[in-house]
Design an enzyme around this catalytic site. Sequence first.
Site, PDB file in Angstrom:
ATOM      1  N   LYS A  31     -30.719  57.373  21.595  1.00 18.73           N
ATOM      2  CA  LYS A  31     -31.448  57.466  20.342  1.00 18.73           C
ATOM      3  C   LYS A  31     -32.940  57.292  20.626  1.00 18.73           C
ATOM      4  CE  LYS A  31     -31.085  55.124  15.809  1.00 18.73           C
ATOM      5  NZ  LYS A  31     -30.230  54.130  15.113  1.00 18.73           N
ATOM      6  N   SER A 108     -28.195  55.916  11.223  1.00 15.16           N
ATOM      7  CA  SER A 108     -29.388  56.607  11.684  1.00 15.16           C
ATOM      8  C   SER A 108     -29.248  57.153  13.105  1.00 15.16           C
ATOM      9  CB  SER A 108     -30.585  55.652  11.632  1.00 15.16           C
ATOM     10  OG  SER A 108     -30.385  54.531  12.481  1.00 15.16           O
ATOM     11  N   SER A 132     -25.324  52.023  11.600  1.00 15.89           N
ATOM     12  CA  SER A 132     -25.905  53.249  12.133  1.00 15.89           C
ATOM     13  C   SER A 132     -25.234  53.824  13.371  1.00 15.89           C
ATOM     14  CB  SER A 132     -27.400  53.030  12.425  1.00 15.89           C
ATOM     15  OG  SER A 132     -28.094  52.869  11.209  1.00 15.89           O
TER      16      SER A 132
END
Length: 385
Positions: A31, A108, A132
């Site tokens: 990420k 996310s 997330s």
Amino acid sequence: MSDKWNAFVDEKIIVEPTGSGRLNGLTFAVKDVFSIAGYRNHAGNPDWYRTHEYATDHAKVIKTLLHHGAKLTGTVHTDELMYSLNGENVHYGTPVNPIDKTRIPGGSSSGSAVAVSAGLVDFSLGTDTGGSVRIPSSYCGIYGFRPTHGVVPIEGVIPLAKSFDTVGWMSKDLNLLIKVGDVLLNDQSEEGCFQQILLGEDAWALLKKHDKQALLSTIENTDNAEWKQISAEGLDEWANTFRILQGIEIWEEHGEWIQAENPTFGPGIAERFQWASTLNKLECNEPILLREKIIQDLSSLLGNDGILIIPTAPGAAPLLNLHGEKADKYRARAMQLTCIAGLAGLPQVTVPVNVHGLPLGLSFIANQNNDRKLLHWVNKLYGEK
């Protein structure tokens, strides 16, 4: 590699292994909030990228994976400053859910989930503060793991709300999820099993009847399972407590930068940051006390041999471009599920299940510091026979 899934921010970021070990020959993506030497994070927002410096070192968890033979092959998209569960990004585009292109990937850690689900990497790293890793894993039909808070080093990762932030990981293969866990959780014992199987009544009540029946029918070896109410106060009250405490920490972390730079945020994100700016920690004693009670209650409920089974999400991934009241209601229901492990800092693994043609995660939660025990127990249920 052609990224038709819009998972990658930069797939030219290649970092070769620094050692040899259990992860030899495996590729992973991270990420775009993990520090990589010589790289500048976007964190899902062009203004963040513009106002921050290049990293001088790798995040600690990346170093560990490289040391054990894994190869880093790119950075992947996230919601703006990790403050969403949708995975939609107005600046860089939304990663495409490989299971159903008409549905959101979840956030996310959206790019992390899509890169794994599409087979672009063997496994990926994400962060999980309020769901997330777990939510996008559920939506994209993969395995995902959120560890006990503080067990996996988070140095070199952009924070959201530090008392909730964790480094999590995802894979299409359960054995690989376990293997990554064995590397990152190397100080924990995997011995023992769970004798007390609990099904959270209030969590399962958040599903539609046909989804609940279909998901429950897939649970193996739970003849002695006991139905239990998780929350005396109500999961909606727990979710609101999480929301307030997280919002306070988020504004403490990022408020000064937001006020100085006036960044452009997309819909939903902008409103949440604005709301967080109105919170006053001095007036939030009640949520702080409730969180302490929740930690004690869940620790007592689970003990050393209890495992809690709940749905990961309140349903399959919603359709793209869902806004307004409908979106807010779905997010609120999702938070009632994700806040359980979040508030108490518990480890949670989500397993993909096909429910009426779409993936829906089934989650297993254990007490703090039972991470490897949890992973290996789930592997006995769902690993290769």
